[in-house]
Each structure stands twice: as C-alpha cells, then as structure tokens.
Design a protein around this motif. Structure first.
Motif, mmCIF file in Angstrom:
data_model
loop_
_atom_site.group_PDB
_atom_site.id
_atom_site.type_symbol
_atom_site.label_atom_id
_atom_site.label_comp_id
_atom_site.label_asym_id
_atom_site.label_seq_id
_atom_site.Cartn_x
_atom_site.Cartn_y
_atom_site.Cartn_z
ATOM 1 N N ASP A 173 -22.022 -72.049 -52.816
ATOM 2 C CA ASP A 173 -22.097 -71.303 -53.985
ATOM 3 C C ASP A 173 -23.485 -71.558 -54.750
ATOM 4 N N ARG A 174 -23.836 -72.929 -54.978
ATOM 5 C CA ARG A 174 -24.852 -73.334 -55.407
ATOM 6 C C ARG A 174 -26.404 -72.637 -54.713
ATOM 7 N N ALA A 175 -26.257 -72.592 -53.500
ATOM 8 C CA ALA A 175 -27.431 -72.114 -52.621
ATOM 9 C C ALA A 175 -27.511 -70.587 -52.870
ATOM 10 N N ASP A 176 -26.198 -69.993 -53.042
ATOM 11 C CA ASP A 176 -26.293 -68.386 -52.948
ATOM 12 C C ASP A 176 -26.937 -68.278 -54.599
ATOM 13 N N LEU A 177 -26.345 -68.926 -55.509
ATOM 14 C CA LEU A 177 -26.967 -68.735 -56.940
ATOM 15 C C LEU A 177 -28.381 -68.763 -56.860
ATOM 16 N N LEU A 178 -28.953 -69.815 -56.302
ATOM 17 C CA LEU A 178 -30.384 -69.889 -56.120
ATOM 18 C C LEU A 178 -31.135 -68.773 -55.886
ATOM 19 N N LEU A 179 -30.371 -68.290 -54.729
ATOM 20 C CA LEU A 179 -31.106 -67.330 -54.107
ATOM 21 C C LEU A 179 -31.043 -65.853 -54.810
ATOM 22 N N LEU A 180 -30.032 -65.565 -55.513
ATOM 23 C CA LEU A 180 -30.009 -64.489 -56.358
ATOM 24 C C LEU A 180 -30.597 -64.678 -57.389
ATOM 25 N N ALA A 181 -30.963 -65.775 -58.344
ATOM 26 C CA ALA A 181 -31.791 -66.146 -59.444
ATOM 27 C C ALA A 181 -33.263 -65.643 -58.772
ATOM 28 N N LEU A 182 -33.392 -66.437 -57.519
ATOM 29 C CA LEU A 182 -34.787 -66.224 -57.013
ATOM 30 C C LEU A 182 -35.220 -64.663 -57.090
ATOM 31 N N VAL A 183 -34.322 -64.064 -56.351
ATOM 32 C CA VAL A 183 -34.589 -62.585 -55.986
ATOM 33 C C VAL A 183 -34.641 -61.834 -57.481
ATOM 34 N N ALA A 184 -33.876 -62.152 -58.284
ATOM 35 C CA ALA A 184 -34.046 -61.462 -59.518
ATOM 36 C C ALA A 184 -35.163 -61.837 -60.411
ATOM 37 N N VAL A 185 -35.723 -62.877 -60.349
ATOM 38 C CA VAL A 185 -37.110 -63.266 -60.995
ATOM 39 C C VAL A 185 -38.091 -62.655 -60.160
ATOM 40 N N ALA A 186 -37.892 -62.585 -58.879
ATOM 41 C CA ALA A 186 -39.202 -61.934 -58.002
ATOM 42 C C ALA A 186 -39.085 -60.416 -58.355
ATOM 43 N N ALA A 187 -37.990 -59.821 -58.546
ATOM 44 C CA ALA A 187 -38.040 -58.540 -58.944
ATOM 45 C C ALA A 187 -38.862 -58.320 -59.978
ATOM 46 N N VAL A 188 -38.477 -58.814 -61.122
ATOM 47 C CA VAL A 188 -39.172 -58.739 -62.292
ATOM 48 C C VAL A 188 -40.545 -59.093 -62.329
ATOM 49 N N ALA A 189 -40.996 -60.037 -61.500
ATOM 50 C CA ALA A 189 -42.569 -60.377 -61.105
ATOM 51 C C ALA A 189 -43.287 -59.132 -60.553
ATOM 52 N N ALA A 190 -42.398 -58.270 -59.843
ATOM 53 C CA ALA A 190 -43.205 -57.084 -59.091
ATOM 54 C C ALA A 190 -43.133 -56.097 -60.025
ATOM 55 N N ILE A 191 -42.611 -55.911 -61.227
ATOM 56 C CA ILE A 191 -42.581 -54.799 -62.165
ATOM 57 C C ILE A 191 -43.955 -54.370 -62.653
#
Lengths: 270, 247, 297
Positions: A173-191
C-alpha cells in the motif's frame, strides 16, 4: 520551413527543448509503470483535476506549478484513501473531472477574464516556460528515477501478484501510494508544456509503443525514454513551424508512433 | 528449533461482522505436512490469510515460525506482465529485506537453483505468461523456495496441473519436509490427503484434525463438504467442486 | 413580483429561449438514456467517444458544414479507433483507449489552431448553447422522438439483460443486438448534445442525472423519468446562472448537472445500513487489516 537549429539557438525554444528533454525522462521511467500498472486514466485525471486550481493560482500570482502539485498530491491521496481502485473508472470521478473543467473555464473566462489562459493551460505553451517549470520538471525526473530504482522491484512484485507481494512482506500500500503521488505530480509538471488535456502524451503514448517493442521492464523504460525524447523534440519543432502549442503535435506524433508499432509488431507475442 | 512450526489455538476470524472461521486449533511440527480440506468459501484461504498476518484473528491466536512462504493460484497473477520465470523466482528474495536494491548475484544464483529444482532450469528466460499451467505453478513454487521459509502455505498447488508437473511438485514437497520445513496445503482432492502427515478439515469451523486414518471418515467428510460429497464404493470419496462461489 | 421577473428574464430573450429549449430536449433524452449508460457501465466509453469526436467537429467547422455532421462522423471514426486500440491485449484497454483519445484530441486541437483563422475551439470543447441553429433544434426534436421511441421499445429487453444477461439470452433475446442499438443511440445522443455542452462536458448530461436519482428511484422507469426531469431542471438553473452572472452557458449547465448529482448522492436515504452484514462474495483486497505480525517461534 524554419531551421531546426532555431530550437537550440532561440532562447525561449531552448527552454522548451530542455523542458521536453526532462519530461521525456519522467515519461520513460514513470510511463513504463503507468502502462504496466494501468494508471493511464489516473494520469489523465490527475492533470484535468488540477485545472481550476491552476486558473486560480495563475490569477492570484501563486506559482501555478506549486499550486498544481499540491492539488495533485491531494487527488492521489484521495484516490488511494477511497480504496476504490484507480482502475475503476467510476462515475464519480468522471463527473468530478467534468466539474473541474467546467469550473476552470468559468473561472478563467468569466471571473478573471483571462481567456488566453484557457488555451495555454489546456494545450501547453511554447513561449511561456520559465525557470520554475524547468526546476520542477528536473526535480520530478530526478525523484522518479530514484524512486523507480528503489521501488521498481516492489512495484513489479505488486503488479504481478498483489497477494503474493503482500505475503512477501512488502508494504504494497505504501509503495503504491508513492507511485500514485509521483504520477500525479509528474502529470502536473507536464502541464506547462503540453497542457492539462494531453499529459498522457508524455506518460502513456511513448510507453505504450515501447510496450509493443520490448519484452522486459528495463527495456520498456529505455525505449519509452527514447521515443518520448524523439516525439517531444519533433513535436516541438512542428509546434514552432505551425505556430501552435506543443501539446497537440506531440500527441499526434505519439499516437501515430503507437499505430505504426502496433501494425509492425502485429502477431508478435508480447 | 523447538516447538511446533505452525500452530493455532481457538482461532476465529471474520470479515466485518461475518464470521468465517471458528474454533480452529491445530499444530504442525517442522517436517510435517498438513492437508487443509474444505469446500469453497469454507475458510481455507481465510486461514492462510491469518497465518500470513494479513487478517487479525477475532479470537484465539496463531504462531508461525518466521514469515511463511505463500504459493498462490496462478489465476491471481497477471500473465501479461513482462517477467521471466527467473524474475518471478527472484521475487522470493524480496522477503529477506533490502527490497530497495537490485537482485544480488547470490539472489540470482539462488533463483536459478530453485528453478532447476522444480525442473524449469532451461526455461529461466521464458516469459511467465508463455509457460504452461504446470510450469507456471512450478515457477511460483520456485519463488517460495527462494524465500527459504520454515513454513510454506500452498493454495491448491496441483489444481489444473499436468501429471508430470504434479509428480515433480510432489517430489519437491518431500524434499522440503526432509529439510525440516512444515507444509500446509489447501486442497480439494480428498484422495491425495491420505498421503499427508496430518489432515485439517474446515467448513467455517474446524471439523476434524489429525492423521488421515483418523480423520478421513465418511462422517467427517460429510460434515466438511455437505452435499458436495460423492462417495464411491464405500471407501474412496470424491468431492464435487463448485467454482465461482468465492473463496 | 421581482423574483418572478428575475427568473423569467432569460426567457424574454429569443436566443436564450432557443438555447433552453435545445438543452431541455437533449437533456430529457440523455437524462433517461443515462440510466442505461450507467447500468451497462458505458460511462468511460461515452467519455472517450465524446472527447474523440473533436477532430470531426473541427473539420466540420473548417468546411463550413453543420456541426452535427462532423459530430456524427467524428463519433463513428472515434468509436472504431478506440475499439481497435483498446482491444490490443499487449497494452491493455486502459492504455489503448488513452492512446486513441489523446491522439484524436491532439489532432482536433491541431486542426483548430494551425490554420490562419483559428476555429472557435473553446466553443467546440465547452459548448455553445446560445449559438443553437434551427438545424440543431430539429436534431434535438428528432433525438427525443426517435430516441424516446427506441428506449420505450427496448425497455423490457434492456431490463432483462441488466438483471441477468445469460437468462435473457436463454429466453431468446439477442443481447448483442440490444447492446448495439443502445450504443448507436448513445453515439447519436452524444453527437446531438455536443453542440450545447461541448466535447469535454457533454458527459455530464448523460451521467449526472442517473447518478442524482440512483438512490431514490425504485424502478428503471422511475430512474429514467427522474433523470430526464433532473436534466431539464439543471439546464434551467444553469441558464439562469449564466444569464445573470454572465458566465459561460455550457459550462454553467454542466456545473449545475454535476451539482445535482452531488446533491442527489448526498441526500441518499440511509435505509441500507446492512452493508456491513452482507456476506462478501469475493475476497476483500489483500491489505484488509494487516494487523500485527504473528509471533515468531
């Protein structure tokens, strides 16, 4: 046709060049996991959900990217907390995204009357990339690379067999949470570069084509990175030539590459 | 090592308000094999969950030596994931900690050795999804072997497996017992239970526990399987499986 | 009375009256159809279709033909492309759909922004109810009449399929054909509705009404009627807000629809407190309650 050298010589284009290069790193590293762990819709939703927040930040002078990152983290946390799998494209999420887009456009057009902001936020900008955007993209690339190195085995074990991974003692669960957070932040970085609607052009399209070409996870990362870089640079050139935001040409290129690889590798076992 | 490898005492478990397991008490010494019999939905997988520490017992307790190795059914794995048989076996090393590092040479060697042991030495670089059903089960067994655990929990390891693979897997089980490990095997096959040291019958509660001769009676089996049981010529029994009722 | 005047002001303007009429027509059909969209789990597909028809809209605008033609053509092309992309087992439907939709949206934007006279992309994305033409009104009427008749005719087969697909097939119904008819109606509804709400927001008129009434309706018929009513009401509220607050019309209606959904879901009557007591039919996720590690010997 303008000279490709302009990309390297003109200052504003140089920044765009660096931005897309940095994004292609995240696109390769995280994109592989977005495709493997079926987070394509999640990455698109994370981008769209931040739209009203970005409009607000833009109007009130807060750095949009910082504000966007905050919203993205909240979104990722909310999705994980809801336990509702991010694969379950629930109606609630769909309506949330519609509300976000509608709210954002009303804020931009009618409240703040900055109509031009809408096009920029939706599809990216060639000229408006600044040092903050580069810094954020650089940070995301660095963090993504480190995280993928440290957590790659865990993400693979969880993706392959969630029950088994749990039994191995992994904190899935922690590993997946980190993955989700990273993907979300990365998405914003691409905006800033490709816009709210087309972040998948960075995080899904190159990796999807790469998935058809390679048979290992490491290969997936490498090929996705290379394809993302090529598509980003060529798309940037097209954007300069046609005088359009970078998002659309990069997206079209990415989709065409996927189509070509799908046709060329038809019948090959994955 | 003194004391049982795995044991439960008065164990009860529930999901929310629904009790799914009651009054389970058993113990197995190192080197013993236990066949866990029961119908679908009868609590076999719940028992494994408690033993793995994923589910808190409602009452009673369990004791397990170390972290048990778990061999799940392959239906729960993703066949389209780009991993080779070797990659799968190496995953077993994650249990020993240091998950943030890439696999070391020792871990890779242990994985190759485990694959050899289950007869997949030449298939180490084949994609998991391209292996046959029996080969996939053996790859998952290799993963459990790499984990090097004193207790192994195996969820229907032989279901849908071809006879050659089944024989191989059975041979590995014997080796594991000789090494002093304890095996708990959830199974539907009443006949195969006779070759185990101990049998545990559960159907939401413990029906019987003991050596096969003492437990595999018609009365016990009927209590365990209810109407799912078909008895042939008074001695051997066959269970009728109902798939799709959840586990 | 001032309040009444206030509320009736939008209706004094011919433009707003037509906009409201179109939204009401389209909303009523979509609000009812939406019930089946939810039941058959077509929400994600509908959204992908709506985004994917953007190039069709832009091409129609560039060529000067009615947007409806572009919408229908775009929807057909999008449906085929998305279905093909999503069916590749190597990447999976999640990534495949994303590839198709992203490519199509990018293409639409490219076509709209590249030429010297950029097309009004924002209206294609977010809707333009005030720009409703006579052709659009005619299309709205046709949608209600034909779509309504189709929904009425298919009502019993749809209900049977939703309840028990295998049983329905055994009883002689052809689930594949029924589903196909539903999909065709869905595509037509999206194509007609996209004029008022835009490619990005049109999903709201299909999904928000059934979500709003989901917990309150006891039968499919109630859900469909309720959905239609909610859609029309939300259209009215949205247009009022847009008129008085000078906000974008399409977006205002979309927000009103989403608000209705939120309200309807929040006001859910809590009769069903039995959620906990229900026997779980499949395993809860592996991390149910990690708990303490068992003691090591």
């Amino acid at each position: 046709m303008p000279s490709p050298i302009d990309l390297a010589e003109l200052p504003f284009l140089r920044e765009a060049l660096f931005e897309l290069a940095l994004l292609s790193i995240s696109g390769g590293v995280l994109g592989a996991w977005v495709v493997l762990r079926r987070l394509a819709f999640f990455s698109h939703a994370a981008g769209s959900a931040t739209f009203p927040g970005l409009v607000l930040a833009d109007a009130s002078g807060i750095s949009p990217t910082i504000a966007g990152v905050a919203v993205a983290l909240g979104y990722a946390g909310g999705v994980e907390r809801a336990g509702r799998s991010r694969h379950d494209h629930g109606e609630g999420t769909a309506l949330l995204l519609v509300a976000a887009l509608a709210g954002g456009v009303i804020l931009a057009s009618d409240v703040f009357e900055s109509g031009a902001v809408v096009d920029r936020l939706l599809f990216g900008t060639l000229l408006g990339l600044d040092a903050t955007d580069l810094a954020v993209s650089g940070a995301v690339a660095a963090i993504a690379a480190c995280a993928a190195l440290a957590l790659g085995r865990t993400w693979a074990a969880v993706g392959f067999d969630p029950d088994g991974a749990s039994a191995l003692g992994l904190r899935s669960d922690r590993a997946d949470l980190l993955l989700l957070a990273l993907v979300a932040v990365a998405a914003v970085a691409a905006i800033p570069a490709v816009g709210v609607l087309l972040v998948t052009a960075i995080y899904v399209l190159p990796a999807a084509a790469a998935r058809l070409l390679t048979r290992s996870i490491r290969g997936l990362v490498g090929v996705a990175l290379a394809l993302g870089l090529a598509e980003g640079l060529l798309g940037l050139y097209l954007a300069y030539w046609l005088d359009v935001p970078p998002g659309p040409p990069i997206a079209v290129l990415g989709a065409l590459v996927c189509l070509a690889t799908a046709v060329l590798t038809r019948g090959r076992p994955a | 090592m003194s004391g049982p490898a795995v044991s439960a005492e008065g164990l009860a478990a529930a999901y929310g308000d629904v009790r799914v397991l009651e009054q389970v008490s058993f113990s197995a010494e190192p080197g013993q094999s236990v066949c866990v019999l029961g119908p679908n939905g009868g609590g076999k997988t719940t028992l494994f969950r408690v033993l793995l520490g994923e589910l808190e017992p409602l009452a009673g307790g369990v004791e397990v030596s170390g972290r048990p190795a778990y061999m799940a059914q392959t239906e729960r794995t993703r066949l389209d994931f780009p991993v080779t048989a070797l990659d799968v076996a190496v995953m077993g090393a994650l249990a020993r900690g240091r998950w943030w590092l890439p696999p070391s040479r020792e871990e890779r060697a242990a994985a190759r050795a485990a694959l050899e042991r289950v007869g997949l030495g030449t298939e180490a670089d084949v994609r998991f999804g391209e292996l046959s059903g029996g080969q996939r089960q053996r790859a998952l067994l290799a993963r459990a072997l790499v984990q090097d655990a004193p207790v192994l929990l195996l969820d229907e390891p032989l279901s849908g497996v071809d006879p050659a693979s089944a024989a191989l897997i059975g041979g590995v089980f014997d080796e594991l017992r000789a090494e002093g490990r304890a095996l708990l095997v959830a199974s539907h096959d009443v006949e195969s239970a006779r070759s185990f040291d101990l049998v545990l019958c559960v159907n939401r509660r413990q029906v019987a526990f003991g050596p096969p001769a003492a437990t595999l009676h018609r009365a016990t089996l009927e209590a365990t399987y209810g109407h799912e049981l078909i008895v042939l010529d008074g001695q051997s029994a066959v269970t009728v499986q109902h798939h799709g009722h959840g586990h | 009375m001032e309040v009444v005047d206030f509320l009736l002001d939008p209706l004094r303007s011919g433009i707003d009256r037509r906009a409201l009429l179109e939204l009401a027509l389209v909303g009523s059909l979509c609000g009812a159809l939406g019930f089946w969209v939810l039941t058959e789990r077509l929400a994600y597909g509908a959204e992908s279709l709506a985004h994917g028809l953007l190039p069709g809209l832009v091409l129609a605008a560039l060529a000067g033909v009615p947007l409806l033609l572009g919408a229908v053509g775009g929807a057909l092309a999008a449906a085929v492309l998305i279905a093909l992309a999503a069916s590749d087992p190597r990447t999976g439907p999640d990534a495949g759909t994303a590839v198709a939709v992203t490519g199509l949206v990018g293409l639409g934007a490219l076509l709209a922004l590249a030429p010297d006279s950029p097309q009004r992309l924002e209206e294609l994305l977010f809707g333009d109810p005030l720009g409703v033409s006579d052709g659009d009104l005619a299309a709205g009427v046709a949608l209600v009449v034909v779509g309504g008749a189709l929904l009425a005719a298919l009502h019993r087969p749809l209900a049977a399929m939703a309840f028990d697909p295998a049983g329905a097939a055994a009883a002689g119904l052809r689930p594949a054909l029924v589903r196909l008819a539903l999909l065709v109606l869905l595509a037509a509804a999206v194509a007609v509705a996209v004029q008022g709400l835009g490619a990005l927001l049109v999903l709201a008129v299909l999904i928000a009404p059934p979500v709003a009434v989901r917990a309150h309706a006891r039968t499919p018929a109630q859900a469909m009627m309720g959905g239609a009513a909610v859609a029309v009401l939300a259209a009215l509220v949205g247009m009022e807000v847009s008129f008085h607050a000078h906000s974008a019309a399409g977006a205002s209606v979309a927000l009103a629809l989403c608000a209705a959904a939120g309200l309807g879901a929040a006001l859910r009557p809590s009769r069903r407190g039995a959620r906990r007591g229900a026997r779980p039919r499949s395993l809860p996720p592996a991390q149910a309650s990690p708990g303490r590690r068992p003691g090591a010997a």
